[in-house]
Every structure is written in C-alpha cells, then in structure tokens.
Motif scaffolding. Structure first.
Motif, PDB file in Angstrom:
ATOM      1  N   LEU A 161     -20.968  -0.060   2.145  1.00 33.90           N
ATOM      2  CA  LEU A 161     -20.397  -0.779   1.005  1.00 33.90           C
ATOM      3  C   LEU A 161     -19.712   0.182   0.044  1.00 33.90           C
ATOM      4  O   LEU A 161     -18.604  -0.095  -0.428  1.00 33.90           O
ATOM      5  N   ALA A 162     -20.346   1.317  -0.226  1.00 33.89           N
ATOM      6  CA  ALA A 162     -19.749   2.307  -1.128  1.00 33.89           C
ATOM      7  C   ALA A 162     -18.440   2.842  -0.548  1.00 33.89           C
ATOM      8  O   ALA A 162     -17.454   3.042  -1.274  1.00 33.89           O
ATOM      9  N   LYS A 163     -18.407   3.055   0.780  1.00 34.18           N
ATOM     10  CA  LYS A 163     -17.194   3.543   1.425  1.00 34.18           C
ATOM     11  C   LYS A 163     -16.088   2.491   1.342  1.00 34.18           C
ATOM     12  O   LYS A 163     -14.924   2.812   1.090  1.00 34.18           O
ATOM     13  N   GLN A 164     -16.433   1.215   1.551  1.00 28.47           N
ATOM     14  CA  GLN A 164     -15.447   0.137   1.490  1.00 28.47           C
ATOM     15  C   GLN A 164     -14.907  -0.059   0.077  1.00 28.47           C
ATOM     16  O   GLN A 164     -13.785  -0.509  -0.102  1.00 28.47           O
ATOM     17  N   LEU A 165     -15.725   0.250  -0.913  1.00 25.41           N
ATOM     18  CA  LEU A 165     -15.302   0.082  -2.301  1.00 25.41           C
ATOM     19  C   LEU A 165     -14.751   1.360  -2.916  1.00 25.41           C
ATOM     20  O   LEU A 165     -14.454   1.385  -4.108  1.00 25.41           O
ATOM     21  N   SER A 166     -14.613   2.420  -2.119  1.00 21.35           N
ATOM     22  CA  SER A 166     -14.022   3.645  -2.648  1.00 21.35           C
ATOM     23  C   SER A 166     -12.582   3.346  -3.061  1.00 21.35           C
ATOM     24  O   SER A 166     -11.958   2.409  -2.560  1.00 21.35           O
ATOM     25  N   ASP A 167     -12.058   4.144  -3.944  1.00 20.86           N
ATOM     26  CA  ASP A 167     -10.726   3.886  -4.483  1.00 20.86           C
ATOM     27  C   ASP A 167      -9.665   3.799  -3.389  1.00 20.86           C
ATOM     28  O   ASP A 167      -8.863   2.858  -3.368  1.00 20.86           O
ATOM     29  N   ASP A 168      -9.653   4.760  -2.475  1.00 19.04           N
ATOM     30  CA  ASP A 168      -8.632   4.766  -1.429  1.00 19.04           C
ATOM     31  C   ASP A 168      -8.734   3.555  -0.522  1.00 19.04           C
ATOM     32  O   ASP A 168      -7.738   2.900  -0.225  1.00 19.04           O
ATOM     33  N   SER A 169      -9.919   3.244  -0.087  1.00 21.50           N
ATOM     34  CA  SER A 169     -10.121   2.094   0.799  1.00 21.50           C
ATOM     35  C   SER A 169      -9.769   0.793   0.086  1.00 21.50           C
ATOM     36  O   SER A 169      -9.106  -0.079   0.648  1.00 21.50           O
ATOM     37  N   PHE A 170     -10.195   0.675  -1.144  1.00 21.03           N
ATOM     38  CA  PHE A 170      -9.926  -0.535  -1.927  1.00 21.03           C
ATOM     39  C   PHE A 170      -8.429  -0.714  -2.151  1.00 21.03           C
ATOM     40  O   PHE A 170      -7.885  -1.811  -1.991  1.00 21.03           O
ATOM     41  N   LEU A 171      -7.737   0.370  -2.479  1.00 23.21           N
ATOM     42  CA  LEU A 171      -6.294   0.301  -2.707  1.00 23.21           C
ATOM     43  C   LEU A 171      -5.538  -0.035  -1.426  1.00 23.21           C
ATOM     44  O   LEU A 171      -4.548  -0.763  -1.457  1.00 23.21           O
ATOM     45  N   ARG A 172      -6.005   0.473  -0.278  1.00 26.66           N
ATOM     46  CA  ARG A 172      -5.376   0.118   1.007  1.00 26.66           C
ATOM     47  C   ARG A 172      -5.531  -1.371   1.279  1.00 26.66           C
ATOM     48  O   ARG A 172      -4.604  -2.031   1.730  1.00 26.66           O
ATOM     49  N   LYS A 173      -6.707  -1.910   0.999  1.00 28.78           N
ATOM     50  CA  LYS A 173      -6.939  -3.349   1.200  1.00 28.78           C
ATOM     51  C   LYS A 173      -6.061  -4.178   0.254  1.00 28.78           C
ATOM     52  O   LYS A 173      -5.484  -5.186   0.660  1.00 28.78           O
ATOM     53  N   LEU A 174      -5.975  -3.755  -0.989  1.00 26.77           N
ATOM     54  CA  LEU A 174      -5.102  -4.455  -1.939  1.00 26.77           C
ATOM     55  C   LEU A 174      -3.651  -4.409  -1.488  1.00 26.77           C
ATOM     56  O   LEU A 174      -2.937  -5.408  -1.573  1.00 26.77           O
ATOM     57  N   ASP A 175      -3.219  -3.260  -0.999  1.00 22.72           N
ATOM     58  CA  ASP A 175      -1.851  -3.125  -0.520  1.00 22.72           C
ATOM     59  C   ASP A 175      -1.607  -4.044   0.674  1.00 22.72           C
ATOM     60  O   ASP A 175      -0.556  -4.684   0.771  1.00 22.72           O
ATOM     61  N   TRP A 176      -2.573  -4.149   1.577  1.00 20.05           N
ATOM     62  CA  TRP A 176      -2.444  -5.037   2.734  1.00 20.05           C
ATOM     63  C   TRP A 176      -2.342  -6.493   2.283  1.00 20.05           C
ATOM     64  O   TRP A 176      -1.485  -7.234   2.776  1.00 20.05           O
ATOM     65  N   ILE A 177      -3.187  -6.894   1.336  1.00 24.25           N
ATOM     66  CA  ILE A 177      -3.155  -8.273   0.820  1.00 24.25           C
ATOM     67  C   ILE A 177      -1.822  -8.548   0.138  1.00 24.25           C
ATOM     68  O   ILE A 177      -1.203  -9.589   0.343  1.00 24.25           O
ATOM     69  N   GLU A 178      -1.367  -7.610  -0.666  1.00 20.98           N
ATOM     70  CA  GLU A 178      -0.089  -7.758  -1.359  1.00 20.98           C
ATOM     71  C   GLU A 178       1.054  -7.915  -0.358  1.00 20.98           C
ATOM     72  O   GLU A 178       1.911  -8.804  -0.498  1.00 20.98           O
ATOM     73  N   THR A 179       1.078  -7.094   0.668  1.00 21.51           N
ATOM     74  CA  THR A 179       2.113  -7.177   1.697  1.00 21.51           C
ATOM     75  C   THR A 179       2.037  -8.514   2.432  1.00 21.51           C
ATOM     76  O   THR A 179       3.066  -9.146   2.700  1.00 21.51           O
ATOM     77  N   PHE A 180       0.844  -8.970   2.736  1.00 20.93           N
ATOM     78  CA  PHE A 180       0.657 -10.255   3.415  1.00 20.93           C
ATOM     79  C   PHE A 180       1.198 -11.397   2.572  1.00 20.93           C
ATOM     80  O   PHE A 180       1.929 -12.259   3.059  1.00 20.93           O
ATOM     81  N   VAL A 181       0.879 -11.400   1.278  1.00 19.19           N
ATOM     82  CA  VAL A 181       1.354 -12.450   0.372  1.00 19.19           C
ATOM     83  C   VAL A 181       2.878 -12.420   0.269  1.00 19.19           C
ATOM     84  O   VAL A 181       3.538 -13.469   0.282  1.00 19.19           O
ATOM     85  N   ILE A 182       3.457 -11.241   0.194  1.00 21.36           N
ATOM     86  CA  ILE A 182       4.911 -11.123   0.107  1.00 21.36           C
ATOM     87  C   ILE A 182       5.577 -11.671   1.364  1.00 21.36           C
ATOM     88  O   ILE A 182       6.608 -12.348   1.301  1.00 21.36           O
ATOM     89  N   LYS A 183       4.973 -11.402   2.524  1.00 23.62           N
ATOM     90  CA  LYS A 183       5.523 -11.926   3.777  1.00 23.62           C
ATOM     91  C   LYS A 183       5.455 -13.458   3.793  1.00 23.62           C
ATOM     92  O   LYS A 183       6.407 -14.122   4.230  1.00 23.62           O
ATOM     93  N   ILE A 184       4.358 -14.020   3.324  1.00 22.61           N
ATOM     94  CA  ILE A 184       4.225 -15.482   3.242  1.00 22.61           C
ATOM     95  C   ILE A 184       5.294 -16.042   2.298  1.00 22.61           C
ATOM     96  O   ILE A 184       5.941 -17.049   2.597  1.00 22.61           O
TER      97      ILE A 184
END
Length: 152
Positions: free
Chosen positions: A7-30
């Motif tokens: 959980l700590a690894k998944q919530l690390s800044d880099d991992s969290f920002l990568r997930k946010l970037d993926w979600i943002e890209t997905f929403v933009i594609k939609i």
C-alpha cells in the motif's frame, strides 16, 4: 506487514502520479471520442437541414434566415476547435491558452452573429462586446508573449 508495504509503495508520489496521469489520459481519450461523435452528428444534422431547406418551395432558396445556417456552421467550427484543444492536451499535457482564447472568441462571435435584435435586451449585446474586447486583449497579450518567449 506485506500489505502495508504494498500500500505504501502504491501511494508513493511517483506511483500515485503515474496512476493520475493514466486516468487523465484515459479521460481525455474518452472526451476525444465523444467530441468526434458530436462532430459527426452535427455535420449530418447540418447536411439534413440544408437538404431540407434547399428542396422545399421555393426550390433553391432558404426559407429560414441564413443567420441560423451560419450559426450551425460556427457550432461545428467551435466543436472542431474544442477537439483540437483536447487532442493538443493529449499530445503535450499542456493547455494551449492561445487556442482556448481563440475558441472563446469564435463562440462569442457566433453569439453576436446570431444575435436577435428584436427579442434580446441591448445590455446582452453590451456584455458580448465587453467579452469580445477582453478576449481580444487576452489573445493579443498571449500571442505577443508567445512570440517573445517561444517554447524550446
């Protein structure tokens, strides 16, 4: 303990920002797909509208005001500019302020072009005029700044 480390690894800044970037890209594609659908439906609607107008009596003349037809064309142009904003953001992950202002200018200009002087209050036209002035000034400032400090 293993769960907490994961959980700590998944919530690390880099991992969290990568997930946010993926979600943002997905929403933009939609949004891009939805805007393409809107554009296609709008173009089909415009073609149907024009063909009906051309083939009613008197044939070859528009029974509705050309202003309404221009409004439909400008709607499609505005949608194209919005699609360009979306795809530009998808490519560069930067909001292109100049393009946003140009889109806004087109939208306000459309309002002025289809403005009905008979039924609308003149204060509405004054507001549109002020919006055009503010957007034009903003566009000029952004263009001047972009020329002075081009991207590397």
């Amino acid at each position: 303990m293993n769960f907490l480390r994961t959980l700590a690894k998944q919530l690390s800044d880099d991992s969290f920002l990568r997930k946010l970037d993926w979600i943002e890209t997905f929403v933009i594609k939609i949004l891009s797909i939805a805007m393409v659908a809107v554009l296609l439906v709008s173009v089909i609607d415009l073609c149907v509208y024009l063909s009906k107008e051309l083939f009613i009596e008197p044939v070859g003349f528009f029974s509705t005001a050309l202003i309404q037809i221009f409004g439909l064309f400008l709607n499609i142009l505005i949608a194209l500019e919005i699609l360009e904003n979306i795809t530009g953001y998808l490519k560069r992950h930067v909001i292109q302020v100049e393009l946003v202002i140009a889109t806004s200018l087109t939208a306000v200009a459309r309002k002025i072009i289809i403005f009905d002087f008979k039924t609308t209050d003149s204060s509405y036209l004054t507001g549109l005029s002020l919006a055009i002035f503010a957007l034009s000034l903003s566009y000029w400032i952004v263009r001047r700044t972009n020329r002075r400090y081009p991207e590397s």
